[in-house]
Design an enzyme around this catalytic site. Structure first.
Site, short mmCIF file in Angstrom:
data_model
loop_
_atom_site.label_atom_id
_atom_site.label_comp_id
_atom_site.label_asym_id
_atom_site.label_seq_id
_atom_site.Cartn_x
_atom_site.Cartn_y
_atom_site.Cartn_z
CE LYS A 1 -4.23 1.56 2.29
NZ LYS A 1 -5.02 1.85 1.11
N1 PMP Z 1 -7.69 -1.33 -3.46
C1 PMP Z 1 -7.22 -0.08 -3.22
C2 PMP Z 1 -6.55 0.67 -4.33
C3 PMP Z 1 -7.34 0.49 -1.96
O1 PMP Z 1 -6.88 1.72 -1.72
C4 PMP Z 1 -7.99 -0.24 -0.94
C5 PMP Z 1 -8.14 0.37 0.43
N2 PMP Z 1 -7.02 0.08 1.23
C6 PMP Z 1 -8.47 -1.52 -1.22
C7 PMP Z 1 -8.31 -2.03 -2.49
C8 PMP Z 1 -9.18 -2.35 -0.17
O2 PMP Z 1 -8.30 -2.72 0.85
P1 PMP Z 1 -8.77 -2.96 2.35
O3 PMP Z 1 -10.00 -3.80 2.28
O4 PMP Z 1 -7.64 -3.67 2.96
O5 PMP Z 1 -9.03 -1.64 2.94
#
Ligand code: PMP
Length: 309
Positions: free
Chosen positions: A174
């Site tokens: 991330k």
């Molecule tokens: N894809 C992207 C590009 C994101 O920013 C997020 C949010 N973190 C997600 C998917 C979903 O991830 P999560 O369920 O871990 O928040």
């Protein structure tokens, strides 16, 4: 006399009217809790110039962060992938999150850990870079999309910007850098009057929303793209487990854009977005409302996160 709840409502409204920079409150930064407005970083920093940074997005419900440990693990993994060593332990970050939530007196809030390369060095070399770590929490993302849009379902448009190949950007991290693709896609959609964008990947397969994963439903079958060039969201994994336990047949597959019209329902998943129904993608329309499987999942998910121990 003013009651506690009136006071916290006043604080909430006052903060809502302010930019994120000018708020009252506290931020955990490099090991200390400091006043919100003192949590600054110099303009000369590698984090700002080259997006040399990683972050997390988490939610606390009833004072408990949902999947806190998983988020902390991903935070450290993201950092490792981009070659950054976070100068704190998992334990310290886990404790810091709760210390801050308590200091801010929140029960339900969004939690944002961030690590970025500072200004000890400029240019792209990282050998002498200093690493900063901060955590902020806020309570005005009760829903990421407007509550009425979340209820009625979102209108999406396909973005011209694509998720890059795994050897072009580190998709399991991330990391802030690749988020410019999401920002461009979101801006493209909003300028055209849509709520969000559907991003395809470098091969033309359906990938995800700008900040959330995507699912499609047809009867008892649920299909979702294979996370081989985008984040395998923690909410995505939670929903797969939840739906599997309920007897749905989940298939992870490569989906071409012309296949998405074959489904009855579609929804997004993410920490911020939680489960948000989709009303349309380009010209394809989906069912929304109280009788849908998506609606049932929203309620089940909401119960799960509130009761998670
Ligand atoms: N894809 C992207 C590009 C994101 O920013 C997020 C949010 N973190 C997600 C998917 C979903 O991830 P999560 O369920 O871990 O928040």
């Amino acid at each position: 006399c003013i009651t506690d709840s009136q006071l916290s409502l006043k604080k909430f409204i006052k903060n809502m009217l302010k930019s994120f920079e000018n708020r009252d409150g506290w931020i955990w930064m490099n090991g200390k809790i400091i006043p919100w407005q003192d949590a600054n970083s110099h303009v000369i920093s590698q984090g700002l110039h080259y997006a040399s940074a990683v972050f997390e997005g988490e939610r606390a419900y009833n004072g408990k962060i949902f999947k806190s440990e998983e988020h902390t693990k991903r935070f450290f993994k993201s950092a490792e992938i981009i070659g950054m060593e976070i100068p704190f332990t998992h334990d310290q970050i886990n404790k810091a999150k709760y210390e801050l939530i308590n200091k801010m007196n929140y029960k339900n809030c969004y939690v944002r850990p961030l690590a970025w390369r500072g200004g000890d060095q400029m240019g792209l070399s990282t050998g002498k870079s200093n690493i900063n770590v901060a955590i902020a929490v806020w309570d005005d993302w009760a829903t990421y999309f407007k509550i009425e849009d979340q209820k009625a379902g979102l209108r999406l448009i396909t973005s011209p910007w694509k998720r890059p190949a795994p050897d072009t950007a580190p998709y399991e991290a991330k990391a802030s850098g690749p988020y410019i693709i999401c920002t461009l896609s979101k801006e493209f959609a909003e300028k055209k009057g849509y709520h969000d964008a559907l991003m395809l990947d470098y091969r033309g397969y359906v990938a995800e929303g700008t900040g959330a994963n995507i699912f499609f439903i047809k009867d008892n079958n649920i299909h979702t793209p294979i996370p081989d060039c985008f984040l395998n969201g923690i909410t995505r994994q939670t929903v797969i487990e939840m739906a599997t336990n309920q007897g749905f047949k989940i298939t992870e597959k490569h989906l071409m854009p012309d296949e998405i019209g074959n489904y009855d329902e579609a929804f997004l998943t993410g920490t911020a977005a939680e489960i948000t129904p989709i009303k349309s993608i380009d010209d394809f329309k989906y069912n929304t409302g109280d009788n849908t499987t998506t609606f049932k999942f929203m309620n089940d998910f909401s119960d799960m996160v509130k009761n998670a121990s």
